[in-house]
Enzyme design. Structure first.
Site, PDB file in Angstrom:
ATOM      1  N   LYS A  30       0.847  -1.217   0.000  1.00 49.39           N
ATOM      2  CA  LYS A  30       0.000   0.000   0.000  1.00 49.39           C
ATOM      3  C   LYS A  30       0.870   1.250   0.000  1.00 49.39           C
ATOM      4  O   LYS A  30       0.635   2.182  -0.764  1.00 49.39           O
ATOM      5  CB  LYS A  30      -0.884  -0.007   1.252  1.00 49.39           C
ATOM      6  CG  LYS A  30      -1.540   1.343   1.538  1.00 49.39           C
ATOM      7  CD  LYS A  30      -2.432   1.308   2.761  1.00 49.39           C
ATOM      8  CE  LYS A  30      -1.728   1.522   4.076  1.00 49.39           C
ATOM      9  NZ  LYS A  30      -1.335   2.913   4.363  1.00 49.39           N
ATOM     10  N   ASN A  31       1.866   1.260   0.895  1.00 49.43           N
ATOM     11  CA  ASN A  31       2.626   2.496   1.082  1.00 49.43           C
ATOM     12  C   ASN A  31       3.605   2.770  -0.045  1.00 49.43           C
ATOM     13  O   ASN A  31       4.292   3.790  -0.044  1.00 49.43           O
ATOM     14  CB  ASN A  31       3.313   2.495   2.447  1.00 49.43           C
ATOM     15  CG  ASN A  31       2.284   2.631   3.554  1.00 49.43           C
ATOM     16  OD1 ASN A  31       1.133   2.988   3.287  1.00 49.43           O
ATOM     17  ND2 ASN A  31       2.670   2.339   4.786  1.00 49.43           N
ATOM     18  N   ARG A 107      -3.904   9.476   4.022  1.00 46.31           N
ATOM     19  CA  ARG A 107      -2.679  10.239   4.275  1.00 46.31           C
ATOM     20  C   ARG A 107      -1.914  10.502   2.969  1.00 46.31           C
ATOM     21  O   ARG A 107      -1.325  11.559   2.780  1.00 46.31           O
ATOM     22  CB  ARG A 107      -1.803   9.430   5.250  1.00 46.31           C
ATOM     23  CG  ARG A 107      -0.472  10.047   5.595  1.00 46.31           C
ATOM     24  CD  ARG A 107      -0.600  11.224   6.509  1.00 46.31           C
ATOM     25  NE  ARG A 107       0.692  11.784   6.888  1.00 46.31           N
ATOM     26  CZ  ARG A 107       0.813  12.908   7.574  1.00 46.31           C
ATOM     27  NH1 ARG A 107      -0.243  13.577   7.968  1.00 46.31           N
ATOM     28  NH2 ARG A 107       2.006  13.369   7.877  1.00 46.31           N
ATOM     29  N   ASP A 131      -5.031   7.125   9.125  1.00 46.93           N
ATOM     30  CA  ASP A 131      -5.224   6.602  10.476  1.00 46.93           C
ATOM     31  C   ASP A 131      -5.006   7.692  11.518  1.00 46.93           C
ATOM     32  O   ASP A 131      -4.134   8.547  11.365  1.00 46.93           O
ATOM     33  CB  ASP A 131      -4.228   5.466  10.743  1.00 46.93           C
ATOM     34  CG  ASP A 131      -4.548   4.240   9.924  1.00 46.93           C
ATOM     35  OD1 ASP A 131      -5.742   3.947   9.733  1.00 46.93           O
ATOM     36  OD2 ASP A 131      -3.597   3.574   9.479  1.00 46.93           O
ATOM     37  N   ASP A 321       4.571   0.203  11.881  1.00 44.61           N
ATOM     38  CA  ASP A 321       3.414  -0.533  11.344  1.00 44.61           C
ATOM     39  C   ASP A 321       3.390  -2.000  11.781  1.00 44.61           C
ATOM     40  O   ASP A 321       2.362  -2.655  11.717  1.00 44.61           O
ATOM     41  CB  ASP A 321       3.388  -0.446   9.810  1.00 44.61           C
ATOM     42  CG  ASP A 321       3.124   0.974   9.332  1.00 44.61           C
ATOM     43  OD1 ASP A 321       2.686   1.810  10.149  1.00 44.61           O
ATOM     44  OD2 ASP A 321       3.369   1.258   8.145  1.00 44.61           O
TER      45      ASP A 321
HETATM   46  N1  EPU Z   1       6.037  14.166  10.946  1.00 44.89           N
HETATM   47  C1  EPU Z   1       6.085  15.495  11.303  1.00 44.89           C
HETATM   48  N2  EPU Z   1       6.045  16.437  10.307  1.00 44.89           N
HETATM   49  C2  EPU Z   1       5.966  16.102   8.997  1.00 44.89           C
HETATM   50  C3  EPU Z   1       5.924  14.725   8.642  1.00 44.89           C
HETATM   51  C4  EPU Z   1       5.965  13.782   9.651  1.00 44.89           C
HETATM   52  O1  EPU Z   1       6.136  15.834  12.485  1.00 44.89           O
HETATM   53  O2  EPU Z   1       5.939  17.000   8.145  1.00 44.89           O
HETATM   54  C5  EPU Z   1       6.047  13.142  12.002  1.00 44.89           C
HETATM   55  C6  EPU Z   1       4.705  12.396  12.042  1.00 44.89           C
HETATM   56  O3  EPU Z   1       3.749  13.104  12.788  1.00 44.89           O
HETATM   57  C7  EPU Z   1       5.076  11.091  12.671  1.00 44.89           C
HETATM   58  C8  EPU Z   1       6.469  10.834  12.111  1.00 44.89           C
HETATM   59  O4  EPU Z   1       6.968  12.119  11.698  1.00 44.89           O
HETATM   60  O5  EPU Z   1       5.150  11.215  14.055  1.00 44.89           O
HETATM   61  C9  EPU Z   1       6.507   9.847  10.977  1.00 44.89           C
HETATM   62  O6  EPU Z   1       5.799  10.340   9.865  1.00 44.89           O
HETATM   63  P1  EPU Z   1       6.164   9.971   8.353  1.00 44.89           P
HETATM   64  O7  EPU Z   1       6.055  11.235   7.569  1.00 44.89           O
HETATM   65  O8  EPU Z   1       7.437   9.211   8.306  1.00 44.89           O
HETATM   66  O9  EPU Z   1       4.983   8.987   7.991  1.00 44.89           O
HETATM   67  P2  EPU Z   1       3.886   9.147   6.873  1.00 44.89           P
HETATM   68  O10 EPU Z   1       4.499   9.403   5.562  1.00 44.89           O
HETATM   69  O11 EPU Z   1       2.798  10.030   7.321  1.00 44.89           O
HETATM   70  C10 EPU Z   1       3.984   6.609   6.254  1.00 44.89           C
HETATM   71  C11 EPU Z   1       2.993   5.487   6.150  1.00 44.89           C
HETATM   72  C12 EPU Z   1       2.558   5.024   7.530  1.00 44.89           C
HETATM   73  C13 EPU Z   1       3.783   4.629   8.347  1.00 44.89           C
HETATM   74  C14 EPU Z   1       4.804   5.791   8.370  1.00 44.89           C
HETATM   75  C15 EPU Z   1       6.078   5.460   9.082  1.00 44.89           C
HETATM   76  C16 EPU Z   1       1.886   5.991   4.079  1.00 44.89           C
HETATM   77  C17 EPU Z   1       0.630   6.376   3.371  1.00 44.89           C
HETATM   78  N3  EPU Z   1       1.828   5.926   5.401  1.00 44.89           N
HETATM   79  O12 EPU Z   1       3.280   7.679   6.890  1.00 44.89           O
HETATM   80  O13 EPU Z   1       1.765   3.856   7.308  1.00 44.89           O
HETATM   81  O14 EPU Z   1       3.382   4.311   9.639  1.00 44.89           O
HETATM   82  O15 EPU Z   1       5.112   6.192   7.029  1.00 44.89           O
HETATM   83  O16 EPU Z   1       6.695   4.368   8.505  1.00 44.89           O
HETATM   84  O17 EPU Z   1       2.892   5.715   3.463  1.00 44.89           O
HETATM   85  C18 EPU Z   1       0.041   2.306   7.633  1.00 44.89           C
HETATM   86  O18 EPU Z   1       0.341   1.842   6.539  1.00 44.89           O
HETATM   87  O19 EPU Z   1      -0.765   1.743   8.410  1.00 44.89           O
HETATM   88  C19 EPU Z   1       0.649   3.574   8.042  1.00 44.89           C
HETATM   89  C20 EPU Z   1       0.198   4.322   9.033  1.00 44.89           C
END
Ligand code: EPU
Length: 436
Positions: A30-31, A107, A131, A321
């Protein structure tokens, strides 16, 4: 079914299972696929994504991208493949205004910002959904794009961004954010000059995105490391590609967790052991044994799981995850395990649900202290998000009696036929349609 419980929508019913055996074939991640779909905004032509998972988030992303002007259709996988094909046609007629009601459902909608700003100099979109783990800001995405010349108006509802052609910049992240790395990457490949992303995320899904972008003609160095150097090119010099989506390491881990908790031995085909290195090493510490080959992993359960302490970290650490699966496994392991969450302070909502099954878990700040119990006992539970929902299904398979999991729409967002795949391994699990 419990009288006191009135679920809405489909439900998954799991009951005591095991030992599990056989083979499960894991589709694409998915990601990764959601970002690969967004990358198709960057250049005109016809794209095909193979090994794509059949999940609801793909449908939402497709609706979102079609609303801005891409044409998208789905077709079955070819023989010997898994998942589905996603065909995307970009004929250049793009309106960079994303419907708010679609964007705030996932997201990954934020991943439209980089390519649309980079190529068209404009974006209007809702703040992303996804989520609920507490606050999930996008400040790093916006700061990075601002450093490249974009300006944003951010309201509680959405973002309006504008720029002339973006210019390369040196962007040093405070934290290796997956989404921010992807967004800056997709903007930088069509920016003027060179962009350096320092402290970039290194997840296999990012390497997959880089691999597709390179196939399109983008110039990216340092792929798989924490420094990405991107030299922008004219969008019209890029071409559309066919690309195979990288295997989903979290879905793969879910089947390993199922066999670990139910007993038996299962082959998880297409799982990439290299992408799961740290997780497999910790699973080994819990007593699971693995036979690894070039096309998958065979996992064999121990008599009893051993407890471990584990902390979630960006790749190559143990991904957040995986955490609900780990907590579910520890809830029946021998001894006490402490799980520390370092990414999302609010990612413990499912603990209350595991407790309903008899798990002994105490939350202390961002630590979960899990004391293994002899056995879990079936009960009605609610899936609070994608990964926790899957962990509750797996926990239900090792619980005595029947576990009814409601709000399974969360699971459908990210799991391609979880019930069918678990049932094919001999698990007692089925899906009850709403109203039946
Ligand atoms: N963060 C910030 N500021 C930002 C971006 C992120 O503070 O501008 C913080 C977030 O709040 C969080 C941390 O950094 O505490 C990690 O965020 P990240 O940006 O790495 O994650 P994401 O891109 O929002 C993706 C996956 C998530 C997975 C995370 C970490 C997708 C669509 N989602 O989220 O997947 O947990 O990376 O590996 O790619 C899932 O698949 O169930 C899921 C939640």
């Amino acid at each position: 079914m419990s009288d006191a419980f009135s679920p809405v929508g489909d439900m998954i019913v799991a009951s005591t299972s095991g030992p599990l055996s056989g083979e499960v074939i894991v589709p694409g991640a998915k990601n990764s696929v959601l970002k690969l779909m967004a990358a198709a905004l960057l250049a005109d032509g016809k794209y095909v994504l193979t090994n794509a998972p059949i999940i609801d988030d793909v449908v939402i992303m497709a609706d979102l991208l079609m609303a801005v002007g891409l044409q998208i259709s789905f077709s079955p996988a070819s023989p010997g493949e898994v998942g589905q094909h996603i065909e995307i046609v970009n004929n250049g007629a793009i309106t960079p205004v994303a419907p708010f009601e679609l964007a705030d459902r996932i997201r990954a909608s934020v991943n439209l910002v980089g390519p649309l700003l980079g190529r068209f100099g404009e974006i209007s979109i809702a703040l992303p959904g996804g989520d609920d783990f507490g606050g999930r800001p996008i400040d790093m995405h916006l700061r990075g794009l601002e450093a490249m010349g974009a300006t944003f108006d951010v309201t509680p509802d959405g973002i309006v961004g504008r720029c002339a052609r973006l210019s390369g910049a040196v962007i040093d992240f405070d934290f290796p954010s997956v989404g921010a790395t992807e967004n800056i990457l997709m903007a930088a490949v069509v920016a003027d000059g060179t962009t350096v992303i320092k402290n970039a995320a290194r997840e296999p899904e990012i390497v997959d995105l880089c691999s597709m972008l390179r196939g399109m003609g983008c110039r990216i160095d340092g792929v798989g490391t924490s420094t990405l150097t991107i030299t922008g090119v004219e969008p019209r010099s890029l071409q559309a590609v066919t690309h195979e989506v990288v295997t989903d390491r979290v879905q793969a881990a879910t089947y390993i967790a199922a066999v670990a908790m139910c007993g038996g031995s299962v082959r998880v085909s297409r799982a990439n052991a290299e992408h799961m290195g740290m997780m497999l090493s910790r699973f080994t510490d819990m007593g699971i044994t693995f036979a690894i080959d070039t096309d998958g992993i065979t996992a064999t359960a121990p008599q009893q799981l051993a407890s471990i302490d584990v902390s979630t970290l960006p790749y190559p650490g143990v991904a957040t995850d995986y955490k609900p699966l780990i907590v579910a496994m520890l809830s029946v392991a021998n001894g006490v395990g402490i799980v520390t969450e370092n990414l999302y302070p609010g990612r413990f909502r499912y603990v209350e649900e595991l407790r309903k099954l008899g798990a002994d878990i105490t939350i202390d700040g961002h630590h979960a202290v899990v004391r293994g119990v002899k056995h879990l006992v079936g009960a009605p539970v609610v899936a609070p998000d994608i990964r926790a929902g899957a962990a509750l299904v797996v926990a239900g398979l090792c619980a005595q009696g029947i576990t009814e999991i409601s709000d399974v729409f969360h699971i459908d967002r990210g799991y391609d036929d979880l019930v069918g795949r678990l049932a094919s391994l001999g698990a007692s699990v089925s899906r009850i349609q709403a109203g039946s």
